[in-house]
Design a protein around this motif. Structure first.
Motif, PDB file in Angstrom:
ATOM      1  N   PHE A 146       0.866  -1.181   0.000  1.00  0.00           N
ATOM      2  CA  PHE A 146       0.000   0.000   0.000  1.00  0.00           C
ATOM      3  C   PHE A 146       0.903   1.232   0.000  1.00  0.00           C
ATOM      4  O   PHE A 146       1.712   1.416   0.916  1.00  0.00           O
ATOM      5  N   LEU A 147       0.780   2.054  -1.041  1.00  0.00           N
ATOM      6  CA  LEU A 147       1.581   3.269  -1.182  1.00  0.00           C
ATOM      7  C   LEU A 147       0.753   4.470  -0.739  1.00  0.00           C
ATOM      8  O   LEU A 147      -0.414   4.599  -1.130  1.00  0.00           O
ATOM      9  N   PHE A 148       1.378   5.335   0.058  1.00  0.00           N
ATOM     10  CA  PHE A 148       0.683   6.514   0.579  1.00  0.00           C
ATOM     11  C   PHE A 148       1.533   7.740   0.286  1.00  0.00           C
ATOM     12  O   PHE A 148       2.661   7.841   0.780  1.00  0.00           O
ATOM     13  N   ASP A 149       1.016   8.671  -0.507  1.00  0.00           N
ATOM     14  CA  ASP A 149       1.767   9.890  -0.813  1.00  0.00           C
ATOM     15  C   ASP A 149       1.197  11.051  -0.007  1.00  0.00           C
ATOM     16  O   ASP A 149       0.276  11.719  -0.449  1.00  0.00           O
ATOM     17  N   GLU A 150       1.743  11.234   1.198  1.00  0.00           N
ATOM     18  CA  GLU A 150       1.332  12.345   2.072  1.00  0.00           C
ATOM     19  C   GLU A 150      -0.197  12.426   2.175  1.00  0.00           C
ATOM     20  O   GLU A 150      -0.785  13.490   1.956  1.00  0.00           O
ATOM     21  N   PRO A 151      -0.859  11.309   2.514  1.00  0.00           N
ATOM     22  CA  PRO A 151      -2.318  11.276   2.385  1.00  0.00           C
ATOM     23  C   PRO A 151      -3.052  12.233   3.325  1.00  0.00           C
ATOM     24  O   PRO A 151      -4.128  12.712   2.985  1.00  0.00           O
TER      25      PRO A 151
END
Ligand code: ADP
Ligand code: ADP
Length: 216
Positions: A146-151
């Motif tokens: 699971f990739l999270f970009d500054e969510p």
């Protein structure tokens, strides 16, 4: 086992901008890895390579699963679709049968605490709830990575802390591996089993440390 294995990854954009230089990074099952670093050091670029949206120009960037969740600061919901309709979207694009995607979406909506909001439209939701919808939409893929970009970067502090706790719970229950980009060192330490610090232009990893992870 290793889900993401980057060895000596470089990226130079077509305009000549060097974004990444010699990045070595692994993410194993059971790990939640945060990447912290200043704006422009290549954090988003690294996630785009992990997701397959971008290709490395040097080194080896191996990802051993195709079940990849990806969420951004912008929840990117379709405004004309209900919560249920937005959460069903990825299953729909994967051509899942209607009955399967309805069930998957219902389960994901439950996981993020949005039971009772299925028929709401995005404009009727707070920023934190929209982010929950975005998380639920990715959860329908049963992500292994699971990739999270500054969510949570655009959310107020209290909402952000609540969502950090939700995310910790999802990580321990759903057993995906996480790769989480943030500007916040405290957020990284709170969420992670491992913190990686990036710096520079082009970006490279300048420090790494393990975090004693409080399993519930
Ligand atoms: P953030 O810190 O949110 O990643 P950036 O300002 O680094 O924001 O970049 C925002 C987006 O703008 C990037 O994801 C990229 O697609 C695009 N971008 C940034 N710099 C350039 C550039 N020099 N040339 C073309 N596109 C760029
Ligand atoms: P971060 O997420 O850490 O803020 P980014 O990964 O968005 O950093 O960007 C890393 C560097 O690459 C920045 O200097 C940015 O301006 C540049 N960049 C990003 N996207 C592009 C692009 N499409 N073309 C050229 N340069 C880009």
């Amino acid at each position: 086992s290793t889900l993401l294995d980057f060895r000596d990854v470089d990226l130079v954009f077509p305009d000549g901008t060097a974004a990444l230089d010699g990045v070595d990074l692994t993410v194993d099952r059971g790990e939640f890895v945060s990447i912290v670093g200043p704006s422009g050091c290549g954090k988003s670029t690294l996630l785009r390579i992990a997701s397959g949206l971008e290709s490395a120009s040097g080194g080896a960037a191996d990802v051993s699963t195709s079940r990849i969740g990806y969420v951004f600061q912008d929840a990117t919901l379709l405004p004309w679709r209900s919560v249920q309709g937005n959460v069903e979207l990825l299953a729909e694009l994967n051509r899942a049968a209607k009955v399967d995607r309805t069930a998957k979406a219902a389960a994901a909506i439950g996981l993020v605490g949005l039971n009772g909001f299925e028929k709401h439209l995005p404009k009727q939701l707070s920023g934190g709830m929209k982010m929950r919808v975005s998380l639920a939409r990715s959860l329908t893929l049963d992500p292994e990575l699971f990739l999270f970009d500054e969510p949570f970067g655009a959310l107020d502090e209290i909402t952000r802390e609540r969502l950090n706790d939700e995310l910790l719970r999802l990580f321990t229950e759903q057993r995906f591996a996480g790769l989480f980009v943030t500007h916040s060192v405290s957020e990284a330490v709170y969420l992670s089993t491992k913190v990686v610090v990036m710096s520079g232009r082009p970006g490279s990893i300048v420090a790494r440390f393990d975090v004693p992870f409080p399993m519930p």
